[in-house]
Design an enzyme around this catalytic site. Structure first.
Site, mmCIF file in Angstrom:
data_model
loop_
_atom_site.group_PDB
_atom_site.id
_atom_site.type_symbol
_atom_site.label_atom_id
_atom_site.label_comp_id
_atom_site.label_asym_id
_atom_site.label_seq_id
_atom_site.Cartn_x
_atom_site.Cartn_y
_atom_site.Cartn_z
ATOM 1 C CB VAL A 187 9.130 50.120 13.617
ATOM 2 C CG1 VAL A 187 7.693 49.694 13.496
ATOM 3 C CG2 VAL A 187 9.782 50.272 12.278
ATOM 4 C CG ASP A 188 10.645 47.609 17.341
ATOM 5 O OD1 ASP A 188 9.811 47.396 16.443
ATOM 6 O OD2 ASP A 188 11.715 46.998 17.447
ATOM 7 C CB CYS A 218 8.778 17.883 11.162
ATOM 8 S SG CYS A 218 10.351 17.269 10.547
ATOM 9 C CE1 TYR A 219 12.989 14.785 17.908
ATOM 10 C CE2 TYR A 219 11.493 16.259 19.065
ATOM 11 C CZ TYR A 219 12.462 15.273 19.089
ATOM 12 O OH TYR A 219 12.901 14.776 20.280
ATOM 13 N N GLY A 239 12.137 19.875 14.914
ATOM 14 C CA GLY A 239 13.391 20.054 15.641
ATOM 15 C C GLY A 239 14.471 19.373 14.842
ATOM 16 C CE LYS A 274 10.667 45.707 13.251
ATOM 17 N NZ LYS A 274 11.576 46.323 14.227
ATOM 18 C CB SER A 324 15.006 55.073 18.616
ATOM 19 O OG SER A 324 14.133 54.262 17.854
ATOM 20 N N GLY A 325 13.058 57.068 16.708
ATOM 21 C CA GLY A 325 12.813 57.275 15.282
ATOM 22 C C GLY A 325 12.465 55.956 14.604
ATOM 23 C CD GLU A 357 6.366 24.598 9.862
ATOM 24 O OE1 GLU A 357 5.432 23.813 9.614
ATOM 25 O OE2 GLU A 357 7.477 24.232 10.272
ATOM 26 C CG HIS A 417 8.234 21.470 8.000
ATOM 27 N ND1 HIS A 417 8.485 21.852 9.309
ATOM 28 C CD2 HIS A 417 9.133 20.499 7.719
ATOM 29 C CE1 HIS A 417 9.490 21.144 9.783
ATOM 30 N NE2 HIS A 417 9.901 20.315 8.844
#
Ligand code: XMP
Length: 513
Positions: A229-230, A84-85, A57, A369, A226-227, A174, A172
């Protein structure tokens, strides 16, 4: 939402770190969810997490307004990893000392191990490069803890209490710049928490299919394609779950990219045998756009027309009670960790009014995504569709400065197709967030052959970004730019000049309108 013991909760302290951590945990095939730091302890425990990660954070633990967690969390018998935080917070709350030593570290630094830790099982004994970003440091570990690493700016860069299974790391794990960071997370997940790597794309699909069937029963379901991906992945998932109970609606606004309508037909009707209503509504959209030059009025006109067309089709599908929406997890978190009911509909032209009496089916609600793309691939959607760059709901209209007419949309579509073709050919399509053409309202003088021309300039816009909130203009190779420019001018009637947009966001936006 799942609440199996294999779920890892990532506690969010208000920065971007939590999302990245949650994604890394999922890359290790363990389901993770982000929760706000002030979620009451009883609710945290009710989710029966297999482990808890306290994220980084931007704050200092000693700032009066620093976000805390209920200290009861340390006595719940659940393994905890503070990053970290998060590490400083647990050190402070459990009786250690965190101080502003004046030697913060930002960026790459060298970590030296000073003791054994299950988190470092995959590391060779030599010092490792890790990535840090801290002003404060843990200077004294709490009772029951041992320090296991240090760095030039952090006397305690890793610590743990083996008995309570509470760990902290100042670096970190990640981020990609930390050597073997992913392995540190995996050792925490698999060895400290003992959770299993069961969150696979197949399991995501199976769980979604079961949930969709339970939610909708025998009712009819509508989905606006919509054309993009989602909506495509959401539709394919729902179709897998309930087959013919699903009707997809594709509204061709006349403002789609080249080949988009054909691909929706090919994929959904021919390949998946989905009941598809293809509404060819270009005339209607160009009708309401005639004479409109103000960007907000354009968006509004398109949005309203879309809703009207959709309502008409929906009225013809008897008994439709549910509507599929491709809401993703970041949208849920963004509006959601504070107020779960307030889902972002910003920028979504398919966002239908609340008084449309549909219950929502949101099969992508817990996915990032990259997971949506992986699920799309697993379901057999074509690569072209799964890897599509984002495209705005109002389509090419937000890339046409000035009046949107069928002729001008045609010019832009042709130029845009060349941009995409050349970007793909150069192997750049997937690394760019978006790449497209913009058509201006002015005309300029040129000369072609012996004749002077008076035609429109096209602007090429290509950006890199992680989330569209900020973006940088892409440094496209000169030879790609050269091909783009010469092909657009030679092949697209009505264009005699190509310019390149070299504006980042901020201060620019990605789209031109
Ligand atoms: P801007 O232009 O605001 O765009 O930097 C950020 C992201 O949002 C997309 N965008 C839109 N999407 N309707 C949409 O559905 C819109 O009116 C709209 N305007 C921008 C844009 O393509 C980018 O990915």
């Amino acid at each position: 939402m799942r609440d199996t013991p294999d779920t890892i909760l990532v506690v969010d302290f208000g920065a971007q770190y939590a999302q990245l951590i949650a994604r890394r945990v999922r890359e290790a095939r363990v389901y993770s969810e982000i929760v706000p730091h002030d979620l009451p302890l009883a609710e945290v425990l009710a989710r029966r997490p297999g482990g808890i990660i306290l994220s980084g954070g931007p704050q200092s633990v000693y700032a009066g307004w620093a976000p805390l967690v209920d200290p009861g969390i340390y006595d719940a018998g659940i393994p905890i990893l503070g990053i970290c935080y998060g590490a400083q917070l647990l050190a402070m709350q459990l009786g250690g000392t965190v101080a502003h030593t004046g030697s913060g570290e930002y960026g790459r630094t060298v970590l030296t191990r000073t003791g054994a830790s299950p988190l470092f099982a995959d590391w060779a004994p030599a010092p490792s490069d890790v990535w840090m970003s801290h002003a404060d440091s843990i200077v004294e570990v709490p009772p029951g803890f041992v320090a296991t690493a240090e760095s030039p700016g952090a006397p305690v860069a890793a610590l743990h209490d083996a008995e309570r299974r509470i760990h902290g790391v100042q670096f970190h794990p990640e981020v990609a710049h930390t050597d073997r960071g992913q392995q540190v997370l995996e050792r925490f997940l698999f060895d400290v928490c003992g959770v299993s790597p069961t969150w696979t794309h197949t399991s995501i699909i199976e769980a979604s299919v079961a949930a969709i069937r339970t939610q909708v029963g025998a009712a009819r379901v509508l989905c606006a394609l919509s054309g993009g991906v989602d909506s495509a992945v959401a539709a394919a998932l729902v179709h897998k779950a309930i087959g013919d109970q699903l009707t997809c609606v594709f509204v061709d606004t006349g403002l789609m990219r080249s080949g988009e309508a054909e691909q929706v037909e090919e994929t959904f009707r021919k390949q998946f045998h989905v009941d598809l209503v293809h509404v060819k509504a270009a005339d209607r959209f160009f009708g309401v756009l005639a004479g409109v030059t103000d960007p907000e009025r354009k968006r509004k006109a398109i949005g309203e027309t879309f809703i009207r067309v959709f309502e008409e089709v929906a009225g013809d599908v008897e008994g439709a009670r549910f509507l599929v929406q491709g809401t993703l997890y970041p949208d849920v978190i963004e509006s959601g960790t504070r107020d779960a009911a307030n889902i972002k509909c910003h920028h979504n032209v398919g966002g239908l009014p609340e008084d449309m009496a549909f219950e929502l089916v949101e099969p992508l609600r817990s996915l990032f995504k990259d997971e949506v793309r992986a699920v799309g691939e697993e379901l057999g959607l074509p690569d072209d569709l799964v890897w599509r760059q984002p495209f705005p709901g109002p389509g090419l209209a937000v890339r046409i400065v000035g009046e949107v007419t069928p002729e001008r949309a045609g010019i832009l579509r042709a130029a845009d197709a060349i941009v995409l073709e050349e970007i793909r050919r150069a192997g750049l399509y997937r690394e760019l967030w978006q790449s497209f053409a913009v058509l201006l309202a002015v005309r300029t003088v040129g000369v072609m052959g012996d004749e002077r021309t008076y035609a429109y300039p096209v602007v090429v816009r290509a950006v890199t970004s992680d989330d569209a909130m900020t973006a940088d203009w892409a440094r496209l190779p000169y030879d790609v730019l050269e091909r783009l420019s010469s092909r657009i001018i030679n092949e697209v009637d009505g264009v005699n000049r190509v310019a390149l947009d070299i504006t980042s966001k901020p201060p620019g936006t990605i789209e031109w309108e």
